[in-house]
Design a protein around this motif. Structure first.
Motif, PDB file in Angstrom:
ATOM      1  N   GLN A  74       0.833  -1.206   0.000  1.00 49.41           N
ATOM      2  CA  GLN A  74       0.000   0.000   0.000  1.00 49.41           C
ATOM      3  C   GLN A  74       0.865   1.253   0.000  1.00 49.41           C
ATOM      4  O   GLN A  74       0.563   2.242  -0.683  1.00 49.41           O
ATOM      5  N   THR A  75       1.960   1.240   0.732  1.00 51.23           N
ATOM      6  CA  THR A  75       2.875   2.387   0.776  1.00 51.23           C
ATOM      7  C   THR A  75       3.448   2.670  -0.607  1.00 51.23           C
ATOM      8  O   THR A  75       3.555   3.824  -1.033  1.00 51.23           O
ATOM      9  N   ILE A  76       3.801   1.617  -1.329  1.00 51.22           N
ATOM     10  CA  ILE A  76       4.360   1.784  -2.673  1.00 51.22           C
ATOM     11  C   ILE A  76       3.318   2.353  -3.627  1.00 51.22           C
ATOM     12  O   ILE A  76       3.603   3.256  -4.423  1.00 51.22           O
ATOM     13  N   VAL A  77       2.091   1.844  -3.548  1.00 52.74           N
ATOM     14  CA  VAL A  77       1.029   2.300  -4.456  1.00 52.74           C
ATOM     15  C   VAL A  77       0.660   3.753  -4.187  1.00 52.74           C
ATOM     16  O   VAL A  77       0.417   4.539  -5.110  1.00 52.74           O
ATOM     17  N   ASP A  78       0.614   4.144  -2.915  1.00 50.57           N
ATOM     18  CA  ASP A  78       0.176   5.496  -2.541  1.00 50.57           C
ATOM     19  C   ASP A  78       1.280   6.539  -2.637  1.00 50.57           C
ATOM     20  O   ASP A  78       1.011   7.741  -2.499  1.00 50.57           O
ATOM     21  N   ALA A  79       2.521   6.121  -2.849  1.00 51.87           N
ATOM     22  CA  ALA A  79       3.652   7.052  -2.804  1.00 51.87           C
ATOM     23  C   ALA A  79       3.533   8.123  -3.885  1.00 51.87           C
ATOM     24  O   ALA A  79       3.082   7.851  -5.003  1.00 51.87           O
ATOM     25  N   ARG A  80       3.913   9.323  -3.554  1.00 51.05           N
ATOM     26  CA  ARG A  80       3.954  10.441  -4.488  1.00 51.05           C
ATOM     27  C   ARG A  80       5.318  11.117  -4.389  1.00 51.05           C
ATOM     28  O   ARG A  80       5.759  11.372  -3.273  1.00 51.05           O
ATOM     29  N   PRO A  81       5.996  11.399  -5.501  1.00 44.99           N
ATOM     30  CA  PRO A  81       5.599  11.138  -6.880  1.00 44.99           C
ATOM     31  C   PRO A  81       5.388   9.645  -7.147  1.00 44.99           C
ATOM     32  O   PRO A  81       6.043   8.795  -6.552  1.00 44.99           O
ATOM     33  N   GLN A  82       4.489   9.365  -8.092  1.00 40.52           N
ATOM     34  CA  GLN A  82       4.116   7.991  -8.393  1.00 40.52           C
ATOM     35  C   GLN A  82       5.125   7.351  -9.323  1.00 40.52           C
ATOM     36  O   GLN A  82       5.389   7.848 -10.411  1.00 40.52           O
TER      37      GLN A  82
END
Length: 1016
Positions: free
Chosen positions: A656-664
């Motif tokens: 989930q942390t990887i998916v939600d990270a910004r910049p994407q």
């Protein structure tokens, strides 16, 4: 009027129970809930008071409220279950309330769409698929497609057997066939433990979940009697669908609405579901079976000894047309009238078709979407590729053919590619599904958009969804955007259309354009049969919600589709618990399999830290935008993670942390863990035919690969990469289509000899072609020589394909003829008859009047050309049977017939049936060229060696063994050797920049061979 009254009465009762009970309780008793909690004195007073009537009234009121709440809850549960087409959950202790609720809701729902309602508009009315009733064979085969919901019973049982459709429940089937949903347990009991096509089964005591394609026996309901009433009259049966009436069915199948009494009379004795019969023509119900007279010619009298046979009888001429030509006459006349009318209109264009399909009368069958499967009457559960659309089919075929082509170029004359590379894949059926133009169109369209936006200094839209119709590519962006022509705006500023006929950028313009949406993938088809695509990179995560036996076919399809995508320049796919065999089968380096997600997450977290640092330095909010801007594009190849196993809490949190990270970063996740929604995007899969894409609420049929289809793909990929020794064929039984190549022989590189095995005149003389009868040329541009009958120019491509098909596929069943010449379309009989009739006149007749295209076989409707019609391929097969026993002159005569690759000038939409046959043709020509070149090289005949290899390279321009022969033949002449080397280098650049030659080929290119004997 019975059904409307029942429904109205049920509605009144339901309203009275739900609304009337609380209203009465509040009116006569008031609010039963006290204003404050009772104290100890109040409780003591309640049990010691003499007011027993008040106490009893208090208890009765509360019982009433409890009964009302439980009944209302039962109604809500029943309505939700019906709307979602799932079995109603059984609430413990509320069986009586649920039974009453089910009866009332079913009565109301039964009036929702009576089958005898006014006729629906033609453009939205569902078509009725038919099944042919048993009848005497006739010259004109009747419709053979099966109804969706009705099967003829098997000999073992007199009960009705139905095929489960998408959305069916045991309750619905009981309502439809037994008259009451409460009898659903009877259906379960009758089918208890019976193994279904997918391996599942119903069991008494378990929730009755049904899968599409299951065969269920309906107990106590006899199978419909579909036998014809008259020995001379044929009937076809239709199943009534929503919105149909007797008049609309008569109009569709008989061509006139006022012929409905014929259907009513023929169907009066059929026992319908629930035991009903057709008595009132205004009262027919959904699911009823009706008998429709089939307008077919009478069966001709049996042939006697006194009657002439087909070979002896007088030929039919245009003045005395055959019965088949009579059947086609009306269709041709109507078509010509429409053509004339079109030409008479100012600015109108003639229909761009080669058959009568587009000008058929209203009663003719409409053309299905390109993604629809063929109309052969086969069971859905056993027909391959039912979950594959035209884009996916093209990707699968492209991957297998690319592997086969690579292997073909490297094979030696003593080797073979296993037939499983095409046969096991059932490639012919897959070509009937694919649209050969779609991959190139979508790829060029998206690269054109990228090129135009870069030219104008604009950003690309964030496309979340795309839809491919027969006429447009529709792009749905996440926000309003301005796009240049040829993209067309709609009322929604975030939705744009691109016509499939639009002028797109040329090869030079898009040569350096990076694929803008490499993670675009097909997920299924919508209710109109059009394909839906999503950009996984924009979605970031897609959840697959379904049981494992349903989710895995969908996960497989997504994996294979991404792994074979032809519009992604680069793509990295990592799977966990999905398609472990695909990595080795493809061998493309695009896909990797992991046993667990732990190591994968370590790599992703390292990628996240590394890529986010670069994105922040470049000032981009996502890897997708960085790639589209041309900044460090080598870093932004999307990585698609496909997880088919459940994740631990720690793994879910890390992912989930990887998916939600910004910049994407360039990572997207597909997961079947229903307890983990990494984003709002998810597919709820009810069955392999019904799903819903959230948060859009889009209903679709999900793309999927069954176990059998997936295994066929794996076997085909493996076989396409395999070379096996060519088996010797016994002399007494040579196999034309699999003629073995010459055994490996060492060849001496020698100086040119004065002796030759062929003279210049023998090589350069034109081939002798038959002139007395029609002759077909398929090894190069397709031509039909000697056809001297009348024809229209616009009909010539269709007639040419018809002649080639009938010659190369003699006596193919009529269903195959339809499916191969009109892949993905539903074609009316009059269209086929018109095409055959035109082709018959064009081919003409022999001197004694016998037609080169005789009438159809009366048993199966198949066609076979007169044996005097021959082809270049037929002659080459004769020489291939002789092979090493053939003389050099015979080999040369065969090779002179080769003018190019098989079916060289065919359009991309025609001759799709020829794919497998083309492989055999290419193999055979290459083997003959190898044989003659090897003989010539051994004899020192350099000119014949160069000529033979050049003829072979016409069918496969990068066949390495032929190039090695050419290089060996030029070893004595440095200038000639250099020219051939440059020719091969140019061919490599034109075909594939990444193609690697075999080491022995490179050695002959760049090192002048010494005069010694080497094996090739």
């Amino acid at each position: 009027m019975i059904k409307p009254l029942k429904a109205l009465g049920a509605l009144v009762v339901l309203a009275a129970l739900i609304g009337g009970i609380p209203l009465a309780l509040l009116t006569f008793y008031g609010n039963p809930i006290p204003q404050q909690l009772p104290g100890a004195e109040d409780v003591a007073h309640l049990f010691t008071t003499n007011d027993s009537i008040g106490f009893l009234l208090f208890v009765v009121v509360w019982i009433g409220w409890i009964a009302w709440v439980s009944f209302t809850l039962s109604v809500v549960v029943e309505v939700i279950a019906r709307l979602r087409h799932i079995p109603t959950p059984q609430l413990r202790g509320l069986s009586a309330q649920q039974g009453a609720a089910a009866v009332l809701v079913a009565a109301i729902a039964g009036f929702g769409a009576p089958a005898a309602m006014a006729e629906a508009p033609a453009e939205i009315a569902p078509s009725v698929q038919t099944v042919e009733a048993p009848a005497m064979p006739t010259e004109q085969p009747s419709i053979e497609t099966q109804s969706e919901h009705q099967d003829i019973s098997t000999p073992e049982t007199a009960d009705l057997v139905i095929t489960v459709q998408s959305g069916d429940t045991a309750w619905d089937l009981a309502v439809q066939h037994l008259g009451s949903g409460s009898q659903w347990r009877e259906i379960v009991k009758a089918n208890d433990g019976k193994i279904q096509p997918d391996g599942g089964a119903l069991h008494v005591g378990e929730d009755p979940y049904l899968e599409p394609g299951w065969k269920l026996t309906i107990p106590g309901v006899p199978a419909p009697d579909t036998a014809p009433q008259d020995a001379e009259q044929q009937y076809e049966t239709v199943t009534v669908e929503r919105g149909q009436s007797l008049s609309s069915i008569a109009d569709e199948h008989l061509g006139a609405a006022d012929r409905w009494p014929e259907i009513a009379e023929a169907s009066a004795d059929i026992t319908q579901p629930g035991g009903d019969h057709l008595q009132d023509p205004d009262q027919i119900d959904i699911g009823w079976t009706l008998r429709v007279p089939a307008d077919t010619p009478a069966v001709p009298a049996p042939q006697t000894d006194e009657q002439p046979t087909q070979q002896d009888e007088a030929p039919s001429t245009d003045e005395t047309p055959s019965s088949e030509e009579d059947a086609a006459g009306a269709a041709e006349a109507a078509e010509e009238a429409v053509d004339a009318a079109s030409e008479a209109l100012p600015g109108a264009e003639a229909p761009q078709t080669d058959t009568a399909a587009d000008t058929a009368p209203a009663g003719a069958e409409a053309q299905a979407p390109a993604s629809a499967p063929s109309t052969e009457a086969e069971e859905t559960s056993t027909v391959p590729w039912t979950g594959v659309g035209s884009i996916f089919a093209a990707s699968i075929l492209g991957a297998v053919l690319a592997r086969r082509l690579h292997t073909q170029r490297k094979r030696r004359a003593d080797q073979r590619i296993p037939e499983a590379a095409t046969v096991d894949l059932d490639q012919i059926r897959l070509t009937r599904i694919e649209d050969p133009t779609v991959l190139g169109f979508v790829d060029r369209a998206l690269r054109t958009l990228s090129a135009l936006q870069l030219r104008d200094g604009q950003t690309l839209p964030d496309v979340r969804l795309a839809r491919l119709t027969d006429n447009h590519l529709e792009l749905y962006a996440s926000a309003p955007h301005e796009l240049p022509a040829p993209f067309e705006a709609t009322e929604d500023p975030a939705t744009w259309l691109l016509p499939r006929t639009a002028a797109l950028a040329d090869d030079e313009t898009i040569a350096d354009i990076v694929a803008p949406y490499p993670a675009l993938v097909t997920i299924g088809t919508d209710s109109d049969g059009y394909q839906i695509l999503v950009d996984l990179e924009h979605l970031a995560a897609l959840g697959i919600h379904a049981a494992s036996q349903t989710s895995m076919p969908v996960m497989r399809a997504l994996t294979v589709s991404l792994a074979t995508s032809q519009w992604a320049d680069d793509l990295a796919i990592t799977t966990v618990g999905v398609c472990p065999e695909l990595e080795d089968a493809l061998g493309s380096g695009r896909i990797t399999y992991r046993e667990t997600a732990t190591d994968l997450l370590d790599d992703l977290e390292a990628k996240l830290e590394r890529d986010q640092e670069v994105l922040e330095e470049l000032g981009h909010d996502s890897a997708q935008h960085a790639r589209q801007a041309g900044d460090a594009t080598d870093l932004w190849a999307p990585e698609i993670i496909i997880i088919g196993t459940d994740l631990s809490l720690t793994e879910k949190r890390r992912l989930q942390t990887i998916v939600d990270a910004r910049p994407q970063i360039a990572v997207a996740v597909i997961s079947s863990d229903q307890h983990t929604d990494l984003s709002e995007w998810r597919m709820h899969i009810e069955s392999l035919e019904a799903a819903r894409l959230e948060p859009l609420g889009l209903e679709l049929s999900p793309q999927h690969l069954t176990d059998a289809d997936y295994n066929a793909v794996l076997r085909a990929l493996g076989a396409a990469s395999t070379l096996e020794p060519a088996a010797e064929v016994p002399d007494e039984q040579p196999a034309a289509e699999d003629a073995p190549a010459a055994p490996l022989r060492p060849v001496a590189i020698v100086q040119p000899s004065t002796s030759t095995i062929l003279t210049t005149a023998q090589r350069e003389a034109d081939p002798e072609l038959p002139t007395e009868h029609p002759y077909i040329r398929v090894l190069g541009p397709i031509e039909i020589l000697g056809a001297d009958g009348p024809y229209e120019d616009k009909r010539l491509p269709a007639m040419t394909e018809t002649v080639a098909y009938l010659h190369l596929n003699p006596a193919k069943p009529e269903t195959d003829f339809r499916a191969d010449l009109w892949p993905g379309k539903r074609v009316a009989d009059n269209t086929r008859h018109a095409l055959i009739s035109r082709t018959r006149r064009w081919l003409g007749a022999t001197d004694n009047g016998a037609r080169y295209l005789p009438e159809a076989n009366r048993a199966d409707g198949s066609y076979t050309l007169d044996e005097r019609v021959t082809s270049d391929w037929a002659y080459i097969q004769q020489i291939a049977k002789l092979h090493q026993d053939a003389s050099s002159e015979q080999l040369a005569e065969a090779l002179k017939l080769v003018r190019g690759a098989p079916f060289a000038n065919s359009s991309r939409t025609r001759y799709r049936w020829s794919v497998t046959l083309s492989h055999r043709m290419i193999d055979t020509v290459l083997d003959l060229a190898n044989e003659l070149a090897q003989r010539a090289l051994e004899a020192g005949d350099i000119e014949t060696t160069l000529w033979a290899t050049q003829q072979g390279l016409l069918v496969e321009s990068l066949h390495e063994q032929l190039w090695r022969y050419r290089l060996q033949a030029a070893a004595h002449d440095p200038d000639l050797h250099q020219r051939i080397t440059h020719d091969l280098e140019a061919q490599l650049a034109a075909v594939d920049d990444d193609y690697d030659l075999l080491s022995e080929t490179e050695a002959l290119m760049y090192t002048t061979p010494a005069p010694h004997r080497i094996a090739i």
